[in-house]
Design an enzyme around this catalytic site. Structure first.
Site, mmCIF file in Angstrom:
data_model
loop_
_atom_site.group_PDB
_atom_site.id
_atom_site.type_symbol
_atom_site.label_atom_id
_atom_site.label_comp_id
_atom_site.label_asym_id
_atom_site.label_seq_id
_atom_site.Cartn_x
_atom_site.Cartn_y
_atom_site.Cartn_z
ATOM 1 N N GLU A 1 34.181 -114.812 -61.654
ATOM 2 C CA GLU A 1 34.937 -114.427 -62.678
ATOM 3 C C GLU A 1 34.348 -113.135 -63.320
ATOM 4 O O GLU A 1 33.308 -113.302 -63.596
ATOM 5 C CB GLU A 1 34.895 -115.444 -63.693
ATOM 6 C CG GLU A 1 35.987 -115.206 -64.897
ATOM 7 C CD GLU A 1 35.940 -116.475 -65.804
ATOM 8 O OE1 GLU A 1 35.317 -117.422 -65.823
ATOM 9 O OE2 GLU A 1 36.753 -116.148 -66.764
ATOM 10 N N ARG B 1 23.690 -125.811 -56.901
ATOM 11 C CA ARG B 1 23.480 -124.567 -57.232
ATOM 12 C C ARG B 1 21.860 -124.003 -57.596
ATOM 13 O O ARG B 1 21.012 -124.930 -57.333
ATOM 14 C CB ARG B 1 24.063 -124.262 -58.804
ATOM 15 C CG ARG B 1 23.281 -125.175 -59.899
ATOM 16 C CD ARG B 1 24.277 -125.055 -61.106
ATOM 17 N NE ARG B 1 24.332 -123.785 -61.944
ATOM 18 C CZ ARG B 1 25.510 -123.072 -62.140
ATOM 19 N NH1 ARG B 1 26.457 -123.717 -61.573
ATOM 20 N NH2 ARG B 1 25.677 -121.984 -62.589
ATOM 21 N N LYS C 1 25.543 -117.284 -67.863
ATOM 22 C CA LYS C 1 25.948 -115.640 -68.537
ATOM 23 C C LYS C 1 26.003 -115.863 -70.118
ATOM 24 O O LYS C 1 25.547 -114.569 -70.368
ATOM 25 C CB LYS C 1 27.456 -115.746 -67.978
ATOM 26 C CG LYS C 1 27.639 -115.423 -66.690
ATOM 27 C CD LYS C 1 28.981 -115.150 -66.331
ATOM 28 C CE LYS C 1 29.446 -115.328 -64.765
ATOM 29 N NZ LYS C 1 30.559 -115.671 -64.222
HETATM 30 P P1 ATP Z 1 28.617 -119.187 -65.582
HETATM 31 O O1 ATP Z 1 27.060 -118.876 -65.812
HETATM 32 O O2 ATP Z 1 29.048 -118.643 -66.878
HETATM 33 O O3 ATP Z 1 28.812 -120.959 -65.724
HETATM 34 P P2 ATP Z 1 29.559 -119.107 -63.141
HETATM 35 O O4 ATP Z 1 28.341 -119.242 -62.771
HETATM 36 O O5 ATP Z 1 30.654 -120.370 -63.234
HETATM 37 O O6 ATP Z 1 29.404 -118.557 -64.552
HETATM 38 P P3 ATP Z 1 31.450 -117.334 -61.549
HETATM 39 O O7 ATP Z 1 31.774 -115.989 -61.600
HETATM 40 O O8 ATP Z 1 32.418 -118.455 -61.728
HETATM 41 O O9 ATP Z 1 30.167 -117.915 -62.736
HETATM 42 O O10 ATP Z 1 30.603 -117.735 -60.246
HETATM 43 C C1 ATP Z 1 30.968 -117.286 -59.078
HETATM 44 C C2 ATP Z 1 30.455 -118.012 -57.991
HETATM 45 O O11 ATP Z 1 28.986 -118.229 -57.772
HETATM 46 C C3 ATP Z 1 31.021 -119.649 -58.270
HETATM 47 O O12 ATP Z 1 31.508 -120.285 -56.838
HETATM 48 C C4 ATP Z 1 29.701 -120.328 -58.447
HETATM 49 O O13 ATP Z 1 29.803 -121.622 -58.251
HETATM 50 C C5 ATP Z 1 28.684 -119.583 -58.033
HETATM 51 N N1 ATP Z 1 27.455 -119.849 -58.750
HETATM 52 C C6 ATP Z 1 27.184 -119.256 -59.968
HETATM 53 N N2 ATP Z 1 25.951 -119.931 -60.533
HETATM 54 C C7 ATP Z 1 25.249 -120.113 -59.350
HETATM 55 C C8 ATP Z 1 23.955 -120.557 -59.050
HETATM 56 N N3 ATP Z 1 23.060 -120.669 -59.970
HETATM 57 N N4 ATP Z 1 23.709 -121.047 -57.817
HETATM 58 C C9 ATP Z 1 24.708 -121.084 -56.921
HETATM 59 N N5 ATP Z 1 25.958 -120.531 -57.055
HETATM 60 C C10 ATP Z 1 26.358 -120.107 -58.357
HETATM 61 MG MG MG Z 2 32.675 -120.294 -63.227
#
Ligand code: ATP
Ligand code: MG
Length: 587
Positions: A60, A295, A305
């Site tokens: 996003e 994750r 974020k």
């Molecule tokens: P926020 O920190 O706001 O929750 P988000 O992690 O949901 O943000 P996105 O932009 O939706 O951010 O993430 C894009 C992709 O990266 C998604 O498929 C998410 O699952 C993956 N992702 C985000 N954080 C991690 C993490 N810590 N480890 C592995 N994958 C991640």
């Molecule tokens: Mg997200």
């Protein structure tokens, strides 16, 4: 606390699934025109997909990417690379309030920098969910017509309240059984900007008693009179993630939709939407499938974020690319290479259970990447004079050191040996502690690439601070000469001569936080900011180290360093990336 996930069993659970799918032949006949669209559009072109699988990385655009995203990027792009598939970079830009073009550009730059490509076979797989708003809207109309969705007039609180809990079933909305025609008219009017925010929503008609709360008539569309960074004010209704995501995946012919574990409970909803759309004839088999992995949780950093934004906006760090941040741009400025980040992601592997990865694993990946190739140099971080009292004044000799010990063919660096030298103040102890082999009165030490010297004492100022160390050199012991092995010594220290050392600014970084596990502490993470996380010093550098081509070095005995992007010819600024593992010089 420190866990490296057990690779042997878990490393390949995604690979295993993909291999089974490929071998079963069920992915063979997929049609792909090169343009996202429903089945009838793909069928018109009748091209069998050349990609064995399709994955996607769907950020996003509401913030900068971090090391957690790097894991997802490496998994999705890595699997596509490995199996001759395609990985799409798709912006999941369905929530106009928080998204921005600035983030889109930064994400493109970050994925590119990590070395992944979304162009395959001349097809540019860079997509925006907002390009599918028409499809999403049309398909939602189809669901309404088939009585799979309805317009609800309850307000937000009522909907929330009537959803029930994990132990209590939900209560059906009084609008749930209104005629489809009525819902359809309201939905069209909703789209035509006739209603204020929050007045109506479109909900899927599933099961208010489902044990999975996500299945209790989830909201598909809500009204948001907001301008979108790509579609402007064209839309005032925006799809929810759980509706948008399966549609995006299906339009793009994604075979394996890989996401993090928190989406596990959404999988049945994902499948429900796609099954219904298949039944209506919009999509056909093989439908995309969702798979979840754990994750990345890394010690000593925050990756949410919202928390990163607090750190940047609150001025706790110097912008999104502050070298202490785990953002991709922070890591890049710190000196992490794309290869080291990919190596790290390989090492931590993929599993289905949460764990905390120790930051040292990331550091080790960097060392392992740079060790082989990095140019060596000498730097003195805490300069203290060393006077070779029996060495002639106004005399100097050239010493040689390999540019890289792993490859002597690269040649040698040259610097001069003189009577007045610089050493690190931690390489002298007037009263040596146990097992201290460096300079102390009476001890013999090799000045690396130079002579063996015997320490004879030191000079202090009126306050008792040591301002000079004294030693006598042993002629005949110069490195590289026949006599160099004549005497064996335990200590080997680095030095620079006082006339040719170059003065530079060095930033020494430590963890941004004093506490290894932060994500559970919701709001007080600021309390754990390490006041010593950035220390700026003036240090001395071997002559001729700074040249245009080389920007990353191993400073001997100290660690890996990189030229900072703000460095100028007048003020050279260097960042310490990471210390050598067994470094014993403190700062
Ligand atoms: P926020 O920190 O706001 O929750 P988000 O992690 O949901 O943000 P996105 O932009 O939706 O951010 O993430 C894009 C992709 O990266 C998604 O498929 C998410 O699952 C993956 N992702 C985000 N954080 C991690 C993490 N810590 N480890 C592995 N994958 C991640
Ligand atoms: Mg997200």
């Amino acid at each position: 606390m420190t866990t490296i996930e057990n690779n042997m069993s878990s490393q390949n659970f995604l690979r295993r699934i993909i291999e089974e799918d490929i071998n079963s032949g069920k992915l063979d006949k997929r049609l792909w025109s090169g343009i996202p669209g429903p089945s009838n559009l793909q069928k018109n072109i009748k091209k069998i997909d050349f990609a064995s699988i399709r994955t996607r990385f769907p950020p996003e655009p509401n913030g900068y990417l971090h090391i957690g995203h790097a894991k997802s990027i490496c998994i999705n792009f890595g699997l596509a690379e490995q199996y001759n598939g395609s990985c799409h970079l798709r912006f999941d830009d369905t929530n106009p309030d928080k998204e921005d073009k600035e983030y889109v550009e930064s994400i493109i730059e970050a994925v590119n920098w990590l070395g992944f490509k979304w162009i395959n076979n001349s097809q540019n797989n860079l997509y925006f969910a907002s390009d599918y708003f028409n499809y999403m809207y049309e398909f939602a109309e189809e669901l309404i017509k088939n009585d799979y969705a309805y317009i609800d007039e309850q307000n937000e609180d009522e909907i929330k309240h009537n959803r029930g809990t994990l132990t209590n079933p939900g209560i059906e909305s009084p609008w749930r059984n209104r005629p489809s025609e009525e819902s359809l008219i309201l939905f069209r009017r909703m789209k035509n900007q006739e209603y204020p925010n929050g007045s109506l929503v479109l909900r899927a008609k599933i099961d208010m008693k489902s044990p999975n709360v996500n299945m209790r008539d989830p909201i598909m569309y809500r009204i948001r009179h907001s301008s979108h960074h790509r579609t402007g004010s064209k839309w005032c209704i925006y799809p929810m993630y759980s509706w948008a995501h399966p549609v995006e995946d299906a339009l793009e012919g994604i075979t394996h939709s890989i996401c993090t574990l928190e989406f596990e409970d959404q999988r049945s909803l994902y499948d429900w939407f796609l099954e219904k759309l298949k039944k209506i004839g919009i999509f056909s088999d093989p439908l995309p499938h969702q798979y979840e992995f754990a994750r990345l949780n890394l010690s000593y950093v925050v990756t949410s974020k919202r928390k990163l934004l607090t750190l940047v906006k609150g001025g706790y760090v110097d912008g999104w690319d502050d070298p202490r941040l785990p953002t991709i741009f922070g890591l890049r400025r710190r000196g992490y290479t794309p290869r080291s980040i990919r190596l790290f992601c390989e090492r931590i592997s993929v599993s289905k259970s949460d764990s905390l990865i120790d930051y040292s694993i990331l550091e080790q990946a960097l060392r392992d990447d740079l060790d082989i190739a990095a140019t060596r140099a000498i730097a003195i971080l805490n300069p203290l004079k060393l006077i070779i009292t029996n060495y002639p004044i106004n005399y100097s000799e050239i010493c040689h050191a390999p540019i890289n010990h792993h490859d002597k063919n690269l040649g040698y660096r040259n610097f001069s040996f003189q009577r007045e030298l610089w050493i690190d103040k931690y390489d002298f102890q007037e009263d040596p502690q146990k097992n201290y082999f460096r300079l102390f009165p009476g001890n013999l030490v090799r000045l690396k690439y130079g002579y063996i010297v015997r320490c004879t004492g030191c000079r202090k100022d009126s306050k008792g601070n040591i301002i000079e160390v004294h030693a006598e050199y042993l002629p005949d012991t110069k490195s590289g000469t026949d006599g160099s092995n004549r005497i064996k010594v335990k200590g080997n220290i680095t030095w620079l001569s006082s006339t040719d050392a170059q003065s530079v600014t060095i930033n020494l970084y430590e963890h941004l936080f004093t506490k290894p596990i932060l994500d559970s502490d919701e709001n007080n993470f600021i309390d754990y900011i390490n006041p010593n996380s950035k220390k700026t010093i003036t240090a001395l550098l071997e002559p001729n180290t700074i040249n245009r081509d080389i920007k990353t070095w191993q400073f001997e005995r100290l660690g890996y360093f990189i030229m900072d992007k703000d460095s100028t010819d007048e003020n050279i600024v260097i960042n310490r990336i990471v210390t050598l593992k067994d470094s014993y010089i403190k700062n």
